[in-house]
Design an enzyme around this catalytic site. Structure first.
Site, PDB file in Angstrom:
ATOM      1  CG  ASP A 437      -1.764   1.182   1.374  1.00  0.00           C
ATOM      2  OD1 ASP A 437      -2.285   1.631   0.343  1.00  0.00           O
ATOM      3  OD2 ASP A 437      -1.929   1.690   2.499  1.00  0.00           O
ATOM      4  CE  LYS A 438       0.003   7.351  -2.506  1.00  0.00           C
ATOM      5  NZ  LYS A 438       0.093   8.363  -1.421  1.00  0.00           N
ATOM      6  CE  LYS A 772      -4.884  -0.843  -2.143  1.00  0.00           C
ATOM      7  NZ  LYS A 772      -4.639  -0.203  -0.839  1.00  0.00           N
ATOM      8  CG  ASP A 792      -1.508   2.150   6.798  1.00  0.00           C
ATOM      9  OD1 ASP A 792      -1.845   1.915   5.616  1.00  0.00           O
ATOM     10  OD2 ASP A 792      -1.720   3.230   7.361  1.00  0.00           O
ATOM     11  CG  ASP A 796      -3.734  -1.650   3.043  1.00  0.00           C
ATOM     12  OD1 ASP A 796      -3.969  -1.415   1.843  1.00  0.00           O
ATOM     13  OD2 ASP A 796      -3.299  -0.795   3.834  1.00  0.00           O
TER      14      ASP A 796
END
Length: 1107
Positions: A437-438, A772, A792, A796
């Site tokens: 994830d970003k 995802k 986080d 996710d």
């Protein structure tokens, strides 16, 4: 009647209205390959709950059959039972669970075979003792865990709570609470069941809860009761007369969803998750609240989430299982070959040797059949039971090393690294793909309002105007947050002038369109936001003069440039991952009705009015913001007439009362009102990279790991983040796959995966949480690669569960990702240490352990194979019984176990400096079938040496008295002693990292062997236990006889032991069965008889011959 609204004015605890923080609110939708959610599908069935009426829930129509004609209520009591055993069931249930493991069943079958006299050549205790030790250790661990559960259940079930009974609140135990009861909960009390919040001591029946035991989060969340219950159910008398009927979904484990309706006095009211207080939470900052029990005990959501998680296995686990199957196949083939050999031998020699007659009339084939099962028993140590126990001990130790690593400890938040599993450590050394994830994973997720565009004009810091690089002075605003920094003084001046209506409307929207809650601490306003983005936007509005002051169920109060104004909230259209936006409908003090909306540019631009202005200039500004890696959000509004709102409100209320697919019905209603919007502008928020992210990504790339970033951001934002974190470099050729939408098209999936996997790095933009997980699943499916997902937030979770290894970052978005992960820590930069140090060491150690474990057991077991050629293939053992029993338990286990725990080829610094050392794990070169067969042939060679050198030495040995000392006992001791020396010295040569413990283990194992050998071969122990220790029978070969112990061991190893003339000559083993030696006996047998009979007494299978 309460006003219609889409959701209560509470934020969704997991969902945030921003493009990179989407939460999949349909996690129960199954993904193509293994990415399915663990959640139950809520059943949209009517489950009636009647307030203050216990008898109602015991009616016959609410009974269900549990066994034969026995029925019980479908409504669970509130007592919980998490323990598995009681005094009566512990032993049978625990044994049943342990024998569900194939390995334990295998060794139990061997034990049964050893009890059969015609088959067994080993005493039963050689298998029973290791099996009992393994089962006992596991049973003790299970018992300790279950006793802890018993104590916890007792403590929880006996907690006190006030329940409304007979018109008054009375103290009652949790276990006595029933569905439909009205309960009173006080500050700092745990919530005893899943209850519907009716009222509280706070205004508007607001209730603050801490959900740490539910989802791991420590920040406070708030719930709200319905307006009608808040107004009418405050007193004890009113609560006692409450007789509403609740219709809701069946019990399920969805923590993020609840659907129901309340029928009271002829009116129906919609119920949702924001009205529920879930068991496991704790009341905070609220003196008293009242609630109605909806789900109790095993039906509560926290108990429904106590099921088993999906079990993940490592590649080494799978390979080890296949190798065990291979060994078992070899065992059967070797045993069958030796059994055939015994049949031929008996036909040629056995029937002609009169002294081998056992008095049984078995046929040759039947004797071969018995010999086959005898060799299954003798050679079973090729797969010893201690293998599985040792593997678990090593994995446990490796997990502890991760937990204890101070270099992965984040002191700012007092957060250590945490290994939440003990079964995947070596898999950390084989990772090929990382999916990250970003926001909050690569970045800090600490948002700062940096820029904005309003009515086509951009504001904020500029690289070209250095004179503006000093922060704004906020002393003119007494409510301002002093930590907030902004450098564009022109925007502040514009605000103060109050001339630009667009600017005023922009910040008014930010102060009103949100789900933030506020409280006052020491005279300061403290905001409780559902996400860092929302908190940053409301704080920005606060500093620019539009201060959010308070909210009730129906109103929002703000201070607009010093003037307080209250707006009536008509509806709140909350965010979800499909909508990617949130809206609020407000009635202004002057009577106007206006909708404010904020969301991702992709969804906002689709709904703009053709008459809106500044679309092109705003889009240009959005592109500039994205290129600067800023997170963007579009703001817009729409004026609504009273008649239009009334018509929409009726449709909205109908959708709210739907019990079937309520969310879809509400989305359709939302679409009707969220159109023809007028664009105001857009915000730009900065989220800085975490420390060490570029270096970590560069190191992992050098280690041959491909990194994919999966984000909901715009392409430009994601691309610039890629460059800033060195995922992308100027030397790379960038390829864009515009609108790639192949995840649901089976034909194109392979092409998509093949194309993407050829790239050094991949960034997927605008992806939802479900997508995802789909991306991870596709790479696992078509590339058979070892994958790791790291994130986080709640968005996710599905990706983390889908990957082979899931890593959670304990960041700003709560603990959902951590609670679903296999490993957790606070910073992305710790990932390189987890993989390149702990993962690599764990993989190397486990591979070396398994290679050596197989080797030492092949070397140990195959001595029996060579021995069979000299004992008529009679399944006679080459060692004495206690040596076989203790070999894997005491004589050779500790050194190899310590290698699996402590060995390292290079230290941690060098592992990080030379990432290419990680490549062997990805390629699986340290443990595969090639290594397995090398261990096999190594063991064959060592067993040959260990057997034939002592055999050759004894063949021509002569003692001082002229007698040959080549008896069975001397040969067995020499062979066993040679094996112990060889195995322990071999592990010493293979050990790369020596510690005091390693040295002690090697020398201690040898010392333990000789100490035990001295005892079990002594005449003293034979006198004490004559039926157990029959090897020496107190004769001349007892090790306590002269010469003393150390010289004797040396002489045994030199194969030249001398007889003591004053000791009695030992009897021949054949004499134990009443046989008498006759002249020419040796010649008749074709050799010198120096063996012992088998345990079954079958002479034909009980002798060792030297030709």
């Amino acid at each position: 009647m309460s006003r219609p609204r889409a959701t209560a004015a509470a934020p969704n605890d997991e969902e945030m209205p921003y493009s990179d923080d989407e939460t999949d609110d349909e996690l129960d939708d199954e993904l193509d390959e293994g990415s399915e959610s663990e959640a139950d599908e809520p059943q949209e069935a009517d489950r009636p709950v009647k307030a203050n009426d216990r008898a109602y829930h015991q009616l016959p129509e609410f009974k269900k059959k549990v066994f034969l004609c026995i029925k019980k209520s479908r409504y669970s009591g509130n007592a919980i039972k998490t323990y598995k055993y009681n005094v009566i069931t512990f032993l049978p249930l625990n044994l049943y669970e342990q024998f569900k493991r194939v390995a334990n069943i295998y060794f139990l079958a061997l034990l049964i075979l050893q009890i059969i006299p015609d088959i067994s050549t080993l005493p039963w205790y050689t298998t029973l003792i290791p099996l009992v030790i393994v089962l006992g250790i596991t049973a003790i661990k299970d018992l300790i865990d279950d006793l802890a559960r018993h104590r916890m259940d007792k403590e929880v079930n006996n907690r006190k709570c006030e329940v409304l009974l007979d018109g008054r609140f009375k103290e009652s135990r949790w276990m006595d609470i029933q569905v439909g009861d009205v309960v009173r909960i006080k500050k700092n009390d745990f919530i005893p069941a899943d209850i519907l919040l009716l009222s509280s001591s706070e205004p508007n029946s607001l209730c603050y809860v801490e959900t740490a035991e539910l989802d791991g989060e420590t920040n406070l969340k708030f719930k709200m009761g319905l307006r009608v219950t808040d107004e009418r159910l405050q007193e004890e008398r009113e609560l006692a007369q409450f007789n509403a009927l609740i219709e809701c979904e069946e019990p399920n484990n969805r923590l993020d969803k609840f659907t129901g309706t309340m029928l009271w006095d002829g009116d129906r009211y919609p119920l949702e998750l924001d009205n529920m207080l879930l068991r496991g939470c704790k009341i905070r900052n609220t003196d008293v609240c009242h609630g109605l029990v909806i789900f109790a005990g095993a039906d509560t959501k926290i108990m429904r989430n106590g099921g088993k998680t999906r079990f993940k296995r490592t590649k080494i686990d799978e390979l080890m299982n296949y190798m065990v199957y291979t060994i078992f196949a070899l065992l059967i083939l070797v045993s069958a070959g030796l059994a055939i050999g015994h049949s031929f031998w008996y036909n040629d020699i056995g029937v002609n040797a009169w002294y081998l007659n056992d008095g049984k009339s078995h046929t040759t084939a039947y004797r071969g059949f018995l010999s086959f099962w005898g060799y299954i028993i003798v050679l079973n140590t090729m797969v010893p039971i201690s293998l599985y126990v040792s593997v678990e001990v090593i994995r446990l130790g490796q997990s502890k090393f991760i937990n204890w690593d101070l270099q992965m400890y984040y002191s700012e938040k007092d957060t250590p690294a945490k290994s939440r599993t003990t079964t995947l450590n070596e898999q950390l050394g084989q990772i090929q793909y990382i999916f990250s994830d970003k926001t909050g994973t690569l970045t800090q997720n600490i948002m700062q309002f940096k820029k904005c565009t309003i009515a086509g004009r951009s504001y904020g810091a500029s690289r070209h105007f250095k004179l503006c690089w000093f922060p704004v002075d906020w002393t003119w605003n007494r409510h301002a947050d002093r930590k907030f920094q902004f450098v564009d003084h022109f925007l502040v001046a514009n605000i103060k002038s109050k001339k630009d209506k667009d600017v005023l409307e922009f910040f008014k929207l930010l102060s009103l369109c949100h789900t933030v809650m506020v409280e006052s601490k020491d005279g300061e306003l403290v905001y409780q936001a559902a996400s860092p983005d929302e908190g940053a936007l409301v704080t920005a509005a606060r500093n620019f003069g539009f201060v959010f002051l308070s909210r009730t169920q129906d109103t929002i109060t703000v201070s607009e440039m010093g003037q307080e104004a209250t707006y009536e909230m008509l509806a709140l259209l909350d965010f979800n991952s499909d909508r990617k936006r949130m809206s609020i409908i407000l009635k202004f003090p002057d009577g106007r009705i206006r909708l404010y909306c904020k969301g991702a540019d992709t969804v906002i631009y689709e709904r703009l009015s053709p008459n809106t202005r500044h679309k092109e200039t705003t889009q240009t500004a959005l592109d500039i913001f994205a290129n600067e890696t800023l997170r963007t959000l579009c703001l817009c509004y729409k004026d609504i007439s009273a008649s239009e709102f009334e018509a929409w409100s009726r449709r909205h209320k109908e959708a709210q009362l739907n019990m079937v697919d309520r969310e879809a019905a509400l989305d359709r209603v939302y679409e009707d009102i969220e159109k023809d919007l007028m664009l105001i502008g857009a915000t730009a928020i900065e989220d800085k990279l975490q420390d060490g992210v570029p270096e970590t990504i560069a190191n992992l790339a050098k280690a041959g790991i491909k990194i994919w970033v999966l984000t909901g951001d715009k392409k430009e934002t994601a691309e610039n983040i890629g460059y800033s974190c060195q995922l992308l470099t100027d030397k790379m050729q960038i390829h864009y796959g515009e609108d790639v939408n192949v995840l649901d098209l089976f034909v194109l999936q392979v092409d998509f995966v093949n194309m993407a996997c050829e790239c050094e790095a991949v960034i997927c933009c605008r992806v939802t949480p479900k997508q995802k997980a789909n991306v991870v699943s596709l790479v696992k499916k078509y590339k058979k690669a070892v994958t790791l997902s790291i994130g986080d937030g709640a968005n996710d979770v599905n990706m983390i569960k889908t990957a082979d290894i899931g890593v959670g970052i304990s960041g700003q978005e709560g603990m959902q990702a951590v609670m679903s992960s296999d490993y957790a820590f606070a910073q992305f930069c710790y990932l390189q240490r987890l993989l390149l140090v702990h993962g690599r060491w764990s993989y190397i150690r486990m591979c070396k352990f398994l290679r050596f474990f197989f080797f030492k057991n092949f070397a140990f077991t195959l001595v029996h194979f060579w021995y069979s050629f000299f004992n008529g293939y009679s399944s006679q053992t080459a060692y004495e019984d206690w040596f076989i029993t203790l070999y894997n338990l005491a004589y050779s286990s500790l050194p190899v176990l310590l290698v699996g725990l402590l060995d390292q080829d290079v230290n941690d610094d060098l592992s990080l400096k030379v990432p290419t050392l990680y490549l062997p794990g990805q390629q699986g070169t340290l443990f595969n079938y090639k290594n397995f067969f090398i261990s096999l042939f190594h063991g064959i060679f060592v067993s040959l040496i260990i057997f034939f050198i002592p055999y050759g030495a004894f063949l021509q040995t002569m003692g001082q008295d002229g007698e040959a000392p080549s008896d069975y006992q001397s040969f067995a001791v020499v062979t066993a002693s040679s094996l112990i020396f060889v195995v322990n010295l071999q592990i010493s040569l293979d050990t790369l990292y020596w510690t005091f413990v390693s040295c002690f283990a090697v020398l201690g194992s040898i010392a333990i062997y000789f100490g035990i050998m001295f005892d079990i071969h002594s005449a003293g122990i034979h006198v004490i236990f004559p039926s157990v220790f029959t090897f020496t029978e107190g004769r001349a070969l007892s090790l306590h006889a002269k010469p003393t112990f150390p010289p004797l061991c040396l002489r045994l190893l030199a194969h030249a032991r001398l007889r003591q003339p004053h000791l009695e000559r030992p009897e021949h083993p054949a004499a134990r069965d009443g046989a008498r030696r006759r002249p020419g006996e040796e010649e008749a047998a074709g050799g010198r008889l120096i063996g012992r009979p088998s345990r079954s007494g079958a002479a034909a299978r009980g002798f060792y011959f030297c030709r």
